[in-house]
Design a protein around this motif. Structure first.
Motif, mmCIF file in Angstrom:
data_model
loop_
_atom_site.group_PDB
_atom_site.id
_atom_site.type_symbol
_atom_site.label_atom_id
_atom_site.label_comp_id
_atom_site.label_asym_id
_atom_site.label_seq_id
_atom_site.Cartn_x
_atom_site.Cartn_y
_atom_site.Cartn_z
ATOM 1 N N MET A 86 26.529 55.413 7.566
ATOM 2 C CA MET A 86 26.156 54.721 8.774
ATOM 3 C C MET A 86 27.358 53.904 9.265
ATOM 4 O O MET A 86 27.906 53.092 8.526
ATOM 5 C CB MET A 86 24.972 53.805 8.477
ATOM 6 N N PRO A 87 27.771 54.110 10.517
ATOM 7 C CA PRO A 87 28.937 53.371 11.035
ATOM 8 C C PRO A 87 28.587 51.904 11.285
ATOM 9 O O PRO A 87 27.454 51.551 11.587
ATOM 10 C CB PRO A 87 29.262 54.093 12.336
ATOM 11 N N LEU A 88 29.611 51.083 11.173
ATOM 12 C CA LEU A 88 29.441 49.662 11.479
ATOM 13 C C LEU A 88 29.286 49.476 12.985
ATOM 14 O O LEU A 88 29.874 50.225 13.770
ATOM 15 C CB LEU A 88 30.651 48.872 10.994
ATOM 16 N N PRO A 89 28.524 48.469 13.404
ATOM 17 C CA PRO A 89 28.414 48.217 14.844
ATOM 18 C C PRO A 89 29.752 47.751 15.407
ATOM 19 O O PRO A 89 30.560 47.146 14.693
ATOM 20 C CB PRO A 89 27.361 47.119 14.943
ATOM 21 N N ALA A 90 29.961 48.043 16.659
ATOM 22 C CA ALA A 90 31.194 47.608 17.321
ATOM 23 C C ALA A 90 31.214 46.085 17.375
ATOM 24 O O ALA A 90 30.171 45.449 17.545
ATOM 25 C CB ALA A 90 31.258 48.193 18.728
ATOM 26 N N PRO A 91 32.388 45.483 17.223
ATOM 27 C CA PRO A 91 32.449 44.021 17.297
ATOM 28 C C PRO A 91 32.065 43.539 18.699
ATOM 29 O O PRO A 91 32.372 44.184 19.694
ATOM 30 C CB PRO A 91 33.901 43.683 16.979
ATOM 31 N N ARG A 92 31.370 42.420 18.734
ATOM 32 C CA ARG A 92 30.990 41.845 20.024
ATOM 33 C C ARG A 92 32.193 41.148 20.643
ATOM 34 O O ARG A 92 33.003 40.554 19.920
ATOM 35 C CB ARG A 92 29.866 40.833 19.839
ATOM 36 N N PRO A 93 32.302 41.206 21.958
ATOM 37 C CA PRO A 93 33.415 40.487 22.595
ATOM 38 C C PRO A 93 33.242 38.984 22.391
ATOM 39 O O PRO A 93 32.126 38.496 22.239
ATOM 40 C CB PRO A 93 33.288 40.869 24.076
ATOM 41 N N PRO A 94 34.341 38.253 22.373
ATOM 42 C CA PRO A 94 34.239 36.812 22.165
ATOM 43 C C PRO A 94 33.443 36.146 23.288
ATOM 44 O O PRO A 94 33.535 36.532 24.445
ATOM 45 C CB PRO A 94 35.680 36.325 22.165
ATOM 46 N N ASP A 95 32.650 35.156 22.916
ATOM 47 C CA ASP A 95 31.852 34.394 23.868
ATOM 48 C C ASP A 95 32.650 33.172 24.305
ATOM 49 O O ASP A 95 32.979 32.306 23.480
ATOM 50 C CB ASP A 95 30.543 33.985 23.193
ATOM 51 N N GLY A 96 32.959 33.087 25.597
ATOM 52 C CA GLY A 96 33.797 32.010 26.125
ATOM 53 C C GLY A 96 33.238 30.620 25.909
ATOM 54 O O GLY A 96 33.980 29.696 25.573
ATOM 55 N N ALA A 97 31.933 30.441 26.087
ATOM 56 C CA ALA A 97 31.336 29.116 25.909
ATOM 57 C C ALA A 97 31.472 28.656 24.458
ATOM 58 O O ALA A 97 31.812 27.500 24.188
ATOM 59 C CB ALA A 97 29.879 29.126 26.337
ATOM 60 N N THR A 98 31.220 29.555 23.524
ATOM 61 C CA THR A 98 31.345 29.210 22.107
ATOM 62 C C THR A 98 32.798 28.922 21.756
ATOM 63 O O THR A 98 33.093 27.945 21.061
ATOM 64 C CB THR A 98 30.799 30.353 21.230
ATOM 65 N N LEU A 99 33.700 29.757 22.248
ATOM 66 C CA LEU A 99 35.123 29.537 21.980
ATOM 67 C C LEU A 99 35.587 28.212 22.567
ATOM 68 O O LEU A 99 36.378 27.492 21.947
ATOM 69 C CB LEU A 99 35.957 30.690 22.538
ATOM 70 N N PHE A 100 35.105 27.871 23.763
ATOM 71 C CA PHE A 100 35.455 26.583 24.363
ATOM 72 C C PHE A 100 35.026 25.450 23.435
ATOM 73 O O PHE A 100 35.802 24.534 23.154
ATOM 74 C CB PHE A 100 34.808 26.418 25.740
ATOM 75 N N LYS A 101 33.789 25.506 22.973
ATOM 76 C CA LYS A 101 33.277 24.449 22.086
ATOM 77 C C LYS A 101 34.083 24.366 20.800
ATOM 78 O O LYS A 101 34.363 23.278 20.295
ATOM 79 C CB LYS A 101 31.804 24.681 21.793
ATOM 80 N N GLN A 102 34.484 25.506 20.262
ATOM 81 C CA GLN A 102 35.221 25.537 18.997
ATOM 82 C C GLN A 102 36.681 25.118 19.156
ATOM 83 O O GLN A 102 37.243 24.477 18.273
ATOM 84 C CB GLN A 102 35.190 26.941 18.400
ATOM 85 N N GLN A 103 37.304 25.506 20.271
ATOM 86 C CA GLN A 103 38.751 25.358 20.376
ATOM 87 C C GLN A 103 39.229 24.359 21.419
ATOM 88 O O GLN A 103 40.383 23.945 21.369
ATOM 89 C CB GLN A 103 39.376 26.729 20.667
#
Length: 106
Positions: free
Chosen positions: A1-18
């Motif tokens: 079974m193949p792994l799911p494709a990675p989800r694109p980064p979420d801008g709101a979450t990245l803003f909060k983190q970085q």
């Protein structure tokens, strides 16, 4: 079974983190080490209400757009040598996601 494709980064979450340690994404929170980024896209550099900019930054003669934000997040001091922002983001996909989020803030 193949792994799911990675989800694109979420801008709101990245803003909060970085970004949220130094910047807010609204006009109601107190100003932090950096100015609020609410409405930054289309705003003249060095003009955020309530933030004290360095002399060099206050003299900056440009309007924030996607290309300028991308260059800024890549290397702030290349744009404004006296800039005190320590954050740099080498990954274009992370920068794109954060910029896409910033474009929504109006």
């Amino acid at each position: 079974m193949p792994l799911p494709a990675p989800r694109p980064p979420d801008g709101a979450t990245l803003f909060k983190q970085q970004c949220a340690t130094c910047h807010t994404d609204n006009l109601t929170d107190p100003v932090r080490q950096g100015p609020s980024l609410f409405g930054i896209v289309g705003r003249r550099a060095g003009t955020a209400e309530g933030f004290h900019y360095s002399a060099d930054f206050a003299k900056a003669d440009f309007v924030w757009d996607e290309a300028r934000l991308d260059a800024w997040m890549t290397n702030p001091q290349a744009m404004i040598p006296s800039a005190v922002m320590a954050y740099r983001q080498a990954k274009p996909e992370i920068r794109r996601a954060i910029i896409a989020y910033l474009k929504e803030l109006h």
